[in-house]
Design a protein around this motif. Structure first.
Motif, short mmCIF file in Angstrom:
data_model
loop_
_atom_site.label_atom_id
_atom_site.label_comp_id
_atom_site.label_asym_id
_atom_site.label_seq_id
_atom_site.Cartn_x
_atom_site.Cartn_y
_atom_site.Cartn_z
N MET A 1 30.26 42.32 37.32
CA MET A 1 31.60 42.84 37.46
C MET A 1 32.36 42.23 38.56
O MET A 1 31.73 41.73 39.70
N PRO A 2 33.50 41.86 38.38
CA PRO A 2 34.40 41.10 39.48
C PRO A 2 34.34 41.98 40.77
O PRO A 2 34.39 43.25 40.67
N SER A 3 34.61 41.29 41.81
CA SER A 3 34.55 41.90 43.09
C SER A 3 35.93 41.48 43.78
O SER A 3 36.83 40.69 43.36
N TYR A 4 36.23 42.24 44.80
CA TYR A 4 37.23 41.96 45.71
C TYR A 4 37.34 42.26 47.07
O TYR A 4 36.55 43.39 47.32
N SER A 5 37.74 41.15 47.93
CA SER A 5 37.75 41.66 49.45
C SER A 5 39.16 41.43 49.87
O SER A 5 39.83 40.18 49.61
N ALA A 6 39.67 42.27 50.69
CA ALA A 6 40.87 42.38 50.98
C ALA A 6 40.82 41.05 51.91
O ALA A 6 40.45 40.88 53.05
N GLU B 1 32.56 40.73 29.64
CA GLU B 1 31.49 41.18 30.53
C GLU B 1 31.81 40.51 32.00
O GLU B 1 31.65 41.40 32.95
N TRP B 2 32.57 39.41 32.23
CA TRP B 2 32.65 38.72 33.42
C TRP B 2 34.09 39.45 33.93
O TRP B 2 34.28 39.15 35.18
N GLY B 3 34.89 39.81 33.21
CA GLY B 3 36.30 40.52 33.92
C GLY B 3 37.48 39.45 33.95
O GLY B 3 38.42 40.00 34.31
N MET B 4 37.23 38.04 33.78
CA MET B 4 38.47 37.28 33.90
C MET B 4 39.55 37.52 32.88
O MET B 4 40.58 37.40 33.07
N SER B 5 38.96 38.23 31.70
CA SER B 5 39.91 38.11 30.59
C SER B 5 40.94 39.35 31.18
O SER B 5 42.22 39.14 30.94
N GLN B 6 40.61 40.23 31.83
CA GLN B 6 41.34 41.42 32.18
C GLN B 6 42.41 40.97 33.06
O GLN B 6 43.55 41.26 33.11
N PHE B 7 41.85 40.05 34.12
CA PHE B 7 43.07 39.50 35.14
C PHE B 7 44.14 38.90 34.23
O PHE B 7 45.26 38.94 34.57
N VAL B 8 43.87 38.21 33.38
CA VAL B 8 44.75 37.41 32.55
C VAL B 8 45.61 38.34 31.67
O VAL B 8 46.69 38.00 31.84
N ARG B 9 45.00 39.24 31.30
CA ARG B 9 45.92 40.20 30.19
C ARG B 9 46.52 41.09 31.17
O ARG B 9 47.85 41.29 30.94
N ASP B 10 46.12 41.69 32.17
CA ASP B 10 46.91 42.46 33.25
C ASP B 10 48.28 41.48 33.64
O ASP B 10 49.20 42.05 33.97
#
Length: 591
Positions: free
Chosen positions: A1-6, A418-427
């Motif tokens: 799952m993708p992570s995020y750090s501010a 599964e890797w979540g990169m597609s969602q970033f592109v779609r969003d």
């Protein structure tokens, strides 16, 4: 799952070393000391990484469901929304008179970036409410403000904007929604609106719709449009909720991305509405919300790119593929990490230099909004009006491009959900479309904003760039920045001259080049930001900064942008100067 750090450190650099907010002569900025903003940003970053980011992928997978007229948001959204409210995050820059915290818009912008990066779809529920709040705050009566704003500041009630109809999007003059005046001063609103983000959901007890409609006597086109407050539930005189209004959800759109946000078809069947602002002057009131929304959408463009970039960097450092052409760099493994390869480095530098430049540009724009509103500064108002289509259009075009580049780093895995990169592109894709498609932003920039007030504001921008370059004359360390910026600025001026010389006799000559001009100007704006950031970094190093690596990295990243991205201005100028003929050469039936 993708992570995020501010990226708190970079935000602090922009706020305090680039913009020097605590020293700015803007009302309220004197309280923006570094310790204070760091505490706010650290807290917002924790909310983003711990609460919002884990819901991003699950919210995308679950989506929203319409059940018996009510939209159910994804699992966990309700608790996250409650946490946002309890933390006061929805009220950050709102008017203290209505329960807000009264902080500067630029600080709310920094916090908003984090929330978007962590979970864009979720953040839209409160983000759109803020826009509706701003419209009522600017144009509402005292009674309307007292009725709606306190609950909207806390997001006990959320807000929407209703413009688009099935047969008209940008061309609002074709609108069919009607407003029938009643004896008590209210109106009955009848019509259908589509693409209404957060139009219905289960996160708030009431939803305050701002609806454009035509009232009798307004005439044709947009001049006859008025804006109305149409609550989901009527509000009694004592502030309690009354009867359900005649507004309902016809459907939830099935769309490419932002699945966690309910994009609704809204049906108004004689719903009771209340005029907001002046009769037949609805576009003026709506644009209070639209302009804020366009800056917010520009932020979405680079904020999603930031999240995608962070994950691409992690993957590039971990994934072993091939050997470095200059020799083995991971002798204890079967291959070297992706990041050793020059083309991967190029891609990551494209991403990094865009995101950091876009952040500086957007924060600077937010500080102009603060100056315009708090100091009643007409010059700042004119400058941010000029910049708004560039922030919206350029940053979302490039933000989507950056998200795609981050996905590409993953190779085939980037195409797997599964890797979540597609969602970033779609969003990221929607940001180029809503709140005025980017082609419209380019037309607005070239057709209206350049000539506004006799070209006063674009000329002021050119003088700003000129002064920045002149301030560093003889500074060898700044030469890679100032020399590139001078060239790009002259190319932008040449494009403007082409429009002046050819646009009046052949408007297509200007409008055919509008998209290229928006991108050309966007690069110049980021070039200006990188020049200023480089100088701030050099000053920090000269003063013995403890974190030398941060400032050296900042300078190197800026040099990359000036060397590898700013030359695109020459391409955009060449396209502009080719005129309308190549664009308009084919008749409609030849396509």
């Amino acid at each position: 799952m993708p992570s995020y750090s501010a990226p708190v450190k970079d935000m602090q650099f922009v706020l305090h070393e680039l913009l020097e907010v605590s020293k700015a002569d803007i009302a309220g900025f004197e309280e923006m000391e570094a310790e204070f903003t760091e505490a706010v940003l650290e807290a917002a970053g924790k909310v983003s990484s711990d609460i919002l980011a884990p819901l991003n992928k699950t919210g995308d997978a679950e989506g929203c469901v319409l059940e018996n007229g009510t939209v159910r948001t994804p699992k966990g959204f309700d608790k996250a929304f409650a946490a946002m409210k309890e933390g006061g995050w929805t009220a950050l820059d709102c008017d203290p008179e209505y329960g807000g915290q009264g902080m500067p818009y630029v600080l709310a912008t920094a916090v908003g970036e984090m929330f978007v990066s962590a979970n864009m779809a979720f953040n839209m529920y409160q983000g759109l409410t803020h826009g509706a709040y701003s419209a009522i705050h600017a144009h509402g009566t005292d009674a309307q403000k007292a009725t709606y704003l306190p609950k909207m500041v806390t997001c006990d009630w959320t807000g929407t904007m209703n413009l688009t109809e099935p047969h008209c999007g940008t061309d609002l003059g074709l609108m069919r929604t009607k407003a029938e005046p009643q004896d008590d001063g209210s109106y009955l609103i009848t019509g259908q609106k589509i693409f209404i983000s957060a139009g219905e959901h289960d996160l708030a007890e009431n939803i305050i719709h701002l609806v454009l409609a035509k009232a009798p006597g307004g005439g044709e086109g947009t001049k006859g449009i008025s804006l109305f407050i149409v609550p989901k539930f009527e509000v009694n005189e004592d502030g309690t909720l009354g009867d359900r209004n005649a507004v309902s959800v016809g459907a939830i759109e099935e769309k490419m991305g932002i699945h966690g946000n309910a994009t609704c078809v809204m049906n108004y069947d004689g719903a009771k509405g209340y005029l907001l602002g002046d009769l037949h002057k609805g576009m003026r009131a709506m644009f209070t919300m639209m302009n804020e929304a366009r800056v917010g959408v520009g932020l979405q463009g680079y904020a999603v790119a930031e999240a995608a970039y962070q994950n691409a960097v992690i993957y590039a450092k971990d994934r072993l593929q091939g050997r470095a052409v200059t020799g083995v760099e991971n002798p204890n493994g079967p291959a070297d990490p992706l990041i050793v390869h020059p083309d991967i480095r190029r891609s990551l530098m494209d991403q990094k230099s865009f995101v950091e430049g876009a952040r500086a540009f957007t924060f600077w724009g937010a500080s102009l909004i603060d100056r315009a509103h708090k100091n009643h500064d007409a010059e700042a108002e004119g400058l941010i009006s000029l910049m708004t289509p560039v922030i919206k259009g350029f940053l979302t075009d490039k933000g989507f491009e950056t998200a795609v580049a981050a996905q590409q780093v993953y190779g085939g895995h980037g195409y797997i959900e599964e890797w979540g990169m597609s969602q970033f592109v779609r969003d990221a894709r929607i940001a180029m479309i809503y709140e005025g498609a980017n082609g419209v932003q380019a037309l607005d920039l070239v057709g209206r904003k350049l000539a506004a007030d006799g070209g006063k504001h674009v000329m002021a921008f050119f003088e700003m760039v000129k002064a920045e370059c002149k301030a560093h004359e003889g500074d060898e360390a700044m030469a890679p920045f100032t020399e590139a910026l001078k060239v790009a600025s002259k190319q932008m001026q040449s494009a403007g001259m082409f429009f002046m010389q050819n646009g009046m006799k052949n408007p297509n000559a200007a409008l055919s080049g509008s998209n290229d001009f928006m991108h050309l100007m966007g690069h110049v704006c980021l070039g200006l930001m990188w020049t200023r950031m480089a100088k701030a970094a050099h000053v920090a190093l000269a003063n013995g900064a403890s974190d030398k690596a941060f400032y050296e990295t900042k300078i190197a990243t800026g040099r990359y942008y000036m060397a590898r991205q700013l030359p695109a201005c020459a391409m955009h100028l060449a396209r502009i100067e080719s005129g309308a003929d190549p664009v308009m050469a084919l008749a409609a039936d030849q396509f």
